[in-house]
Scaffold this motif. Structure first.
Motif, PDB file in Angstrom:
ATOM      1  N   VAL A   1     -10.628  -3.116 -10.340  1.00  0.00           N
ATOM      2  CA  VAL A   1     -11.145  -3.946  -9.112  1.00  0.00           C
ATOM      3  C   VAL A   1     -10.781  -4.763  -8.078  1.00  0.00           C
ATOM      4  CG1 VAL A   1     -14.130  -3.949  -9.126  1.00  0.00           C
ATOM      5  CG2 VAL A   1     -13.453  -1.842 -10.087  1.00  0.00           C
ATOM      6  N   PRO A   2     -11.465  -4.986  -7.305  1.00  0.00           N
ATOM      7  CA  PRO A   2     -11.190  -3.310  -6.462  1.00  0.00           C
ATOM      8  C   PRO A   2     -10.175  -2.896  -6.154  1.00  0.00           C
ATOM      9  CG  PRO A   2     -10.850  -5.873  -4.722  1.00  0.00           C
ATOM     10  CD  PRO A   2     -10.893  -5.666  -6.417  1.00  0.00           C
ATOM     11  N   GLU A   3     -10.554  -1.755  -6.345  1.00  0.00           N
ATOM     12  CA  GLU A   3      -9.470  -0.543  -6.128  1.00  0.00           C
ATOM     13  C   GLU A   3      -8.840  -0.508  -4.884  1.00  0.00           C
ATOM     14  OE1 GLU A   3      -8.869   4.010  -7.450  1.00  0.00           O
ATOM     15  OE2 GLU A   3      -9.893   2.985  -8.749  1.00  0.00           O
ATOM     16  N   LEU A   4      -7.024  -0.648  -4.489  1.00  0.00           N
ATOM     17  CA  LEU A   4      -6.490  -1.023  -3.915  1.00  0.00           C
ATOM     18  C   LEU A   4      -5.641   0.959  -3.806  1.00  0.00           C
ATOM     19  CD1 LEU A   4      -4.244  -4.129  -5.214  1.00  0.00           C
ATOM     20  CD2 LEU A   4      -6.031  -4.237  -2.763  1.00  0.00           C
ATOM     21  N   THR A   5      -5.664   1.438  -2.480  1.00  0.00           N
ATOM     22  CA  THR A   5      -5.677   2.494  -1.817  1.00  0.00           C
ATOM     23  C   THR A   5      -4.202   2.446  -1.250  1.00  0.00           C
ATOM     24  OG1 THR A   5      -6.569   2.564  -0.381  1.00  0.00           O
ATOM     25  CG2 THR A   5      -7.545   3.786  -2.345  1.00  0.00           C
ATOM     26  N   ARG A   6      -3.476   3.563  -1.011  1.00  0.00           N
ATOM     27  CA  ARG A   6      -2.134   3.751   0.300  1.00  0.00           C
ATOM     28  C   ARG A   6      -2.432   5.242   0.179  1.00  0.00           C
ATOM     29  NH1 ARG A   6       2.626   3.369  -4.098  1.00  0.00           N
ATOM     30  NH2 ARG A   6       1.768   4.934  -5.528  1.00  0.00           N
ATOM     31  N   ASP A   7      -1.921   5.884   1.127  1.00  0.00           N
ATOM     32  CA  ASP A   7      -1.190   7.121   1.532  1.00  0.00           C
ATOM     33  C   ASP A   7      -0.616   7.628   0.232  1.00  0.00           C
ATOM     34  OD1 ASP A   7      -2.518   5.806   4.334  1.00  0.00           O
ATOM     35  OD2 ASP A   7      -0.324   6.272   5.623  1.00  0.00           O
ATOM     36  N   CYS A   8      -1.563   9.105   0.595  1.00  0.00           N
ATOM     37  CA  CYS A   8      -1.189   9.394  -0.777  1.00  0.00           C
ATOM     38  C   CYS A   8       0.264  10.100  -0.641  1.00  0.00           C
ATOM     39  CB  CYS A   8      -2.016  10.718  -1.141  1.00  0.00           C
ATOM     40  SG  CYS A   8      -2.014  12.473  -2.373  1.00  0.00           S
ATOM     41  N   THR A   9       0.785  10.019  -2.083  1.00  0.00           N
ATOM     42  CA  THR A   9       2.190   9.934  -1.328  1.00  0.00           C
ATOM     43  C   THR A   9       2.891  11.895  -1.934  1.00  0.00           C
ATOM     44  OG1 THR A   9       2.874   9.622  -4.398  1.00  0.00           O
ATOM     45  CG2 THR A   9       3.029   7.544  -2.706  1.00  0.00           C
ATOM     46  N   ALA A  10       2.118  12.070  -2.993  1.00  0.00           N
ATOM     47  CA  ALA A  10       1.881  13.660  -2.941  1.00  0.00           C
ATOM     48  C   ALA A  10       2.236  14.540  -1.591  1.00  0.00           C
ATOM     49  CB  ALA A  10       0.912  13.469  -4.086  1.00  0.00           C
ATOM     50  N   CYS A  11       1.404  14.274  -0.593  1.00  0.00           N
ATOM     51  CA  CYS A  11       0.882  14.650   0.552  1.00  0.00           C
ATOM     52  C   CYS A  11       1.426  13.801   1.750  1.00  0.00           C
ATOM     53  CB  CYS A  11      -0.187  15.944   0.933  1.00  0.00           C
ATOM     54  SG  CYS A  11      -1.539  14.166   0.825  1.00  0.00           S
ATOM     55  N   ALA A  12       1.830  13.229   1.290  1.00  0.00           N
ATOM     56  CA  ALA A  12       2.771  11.837   2.830  1.00  0.00           C
ATOM     57  C   ALA A  12       1.458  11.876   3.574  1.00  0.00           C
ATOM     58  CB  ALA A  12       3.830  12.408   3.368  1.00  0.00           C
ATOM     59  N   GLY A  13       0.365  12.040   2.942  1.00  0.00           N
ATOM     60  CA  GLY A  13      -0.858  11.230   3.792  1.00  0.00           C
ATOM     61  C   GLY A  13      -1.649  11.792   4.146  1.00  0.00           C
ATOM     62  N   THR A  14      -1.308  13.185   4.313  1.00  0.00           N
ATOM     63  CA  THR A  14      -2.130  14.404   5.160  1.00  0.00           C
ATOM     64  C   THR A  14      -3.271  14.764   4.840  1.00  0.00           C
ATOM     65  OG1 THR A  14      -0.598  15.884   4.163  1.00  0.00           O
ATOM     66  CG2 THR A  14       0.202  14.947   6.495  1.00  0.00           C
ATOM     67  N   GLY A  15      -3.322  15.066   3.227  1.00  0.00           N
ATOM     68  CA  GLY A  15      -4.677  15.429   2.181  1.00  0.00           C
ATOM     69  C   GLY A  15      -4.558  17.069   2.281  1.00  0.00           C
ATOM     70  N   ARG A  16      -3.160  17.691   2.345  1.00  0.00           N
ATOM     71  CA  ARG A  16      -3.083  18.908   3.567  1.00  0.00           C
ATOM     72  C   ARG A  16      -2.260  19.633   1.226  1.00  0.00           C
ATOM     73  NH1 ARG A  16      -7.227  20.402   4.714  1.00  0.00           N
ATOM     74  NH2 ARG A  16      -6.698  22.461   4.763  1.00  0.00           N
ATOM     75  N   ARG A  17      -2.391  20.704   1.365  1.00  0.00           N
ATOM     76  CA  ARG A  17      -1.427  21.502   0.083  1.00  0.00           C
ATOM     77  C   ARG A  17      -0.316  21.489   0.491  1.00  0.00           C
ATOM     78  NH1 ARG A  17      -0.905  21.371  -4.829  1.00  0.00           N
ATOM     79  NH2 ARG A  17      -0.011  24.047  -5.094  1.00  0.00           N
ATOM     80  N   ARG A  18       0.075  22.037   1.769  1.00  0.00           N
ATOM     81  CA  ARG A  18       0.913  22.815   1.913  1.00  0.00           C
ATOM     82  C   ARG A  18       1.920  21.449   2.265  1.00  0.00           C
ATOM     83  NH1 ARG A  18       3.915  22.791   6.359  1.00  0.00           N
ATOM     84  NH2 ARG A  18       5.731  24.400   7.139  1.00  0.00           N
TER      85      ARG A  18
END
Length: 177
Positions: free
Chosen positions: A58-75
């Motif tokens: 806390v506070p929680e630091l965030t970054r672009d999601c590494t699993a979806c390259a920061g897109t938020g999409r499944r593909r």
């Protein structure tokens, strides 16, 4: 078209559930991941395109999601996971060890990654060469074959969570003799 925005519990307490704008009942993280995958969202960031750098701080630091390259999409998540799997098959510990053995003196992660990419004839951006090489260099470090020379570039949460941008290592004496 129904909107699917999955929101995690504000303060995860036993019994708190994830909430989706579509009204789907998501009592656990697993059910939220399944719902995200079914609706074409990344199952890691649940479609938010953000992930915590160090979960629980806390506070929680965030970054672009590494699993979806920061897109938020499944593909994109699936493509990225396949690229990581291919990199694991192509870039082995022996490949990185051979590159390191040919370097006299200190070397940076980027130098080894570039040498591996060139040696395997890989196009830039096709596979996650840097992250794979980093993981293998850390394995070489853990086994005592190389030693890290770099200090952290940034302290994210005190000394518990640190960031290295382009760390530098050197072969241990026992490797060359």
């Amino acid at each position: 078209m129904t909107k699917h925005t999955i929101t995690p519990p504000a303060a995860p307490i036993l019994g708190d559930a994830y909430v989706c704008d579509c009204g789907e009942d998501l009592p656990s993280r697993m059910s939220a991941e399944v719902h995200a995958a079914e609706t074409g969202q990344c199952s890691v960031c649940l479609g938010s395109a953000q992930e915590p750098v160090a979960p629980g701080f806390v506070p929680e630091l965030t970054r672009d999601c590494t699993a979806c390259a920061g897109t938020g999409r499944r593909r994109e998540q699936v493509v990225w996971q396949l690229a990581h799997a291919e990199a694991e098959q192509l870039i082995t510990l022996s490949v990185v060890r051979d590159v390191v053995a040919g370097i006299d003196g200190p070397f940076h992660l980027s130098e080894v990654a570039d040498a591996v990419r060139a040696g395997l004839g890989l196009q830039t951006g096709r596979l996650p060469v840097g992250p794979r090489v980093r993981d293998l260099l850390l394995r070489l470090q853990a086994s005592g074959e190389i030693t890290m020379l770099s200090a952290p570039d940034e302290l994210l949460a005190g000394t518990d969570v640190v960031l290295y941008r382009d760390p530098q290592w050197q072969r241990a004496r026992t490797l060359g003799t």
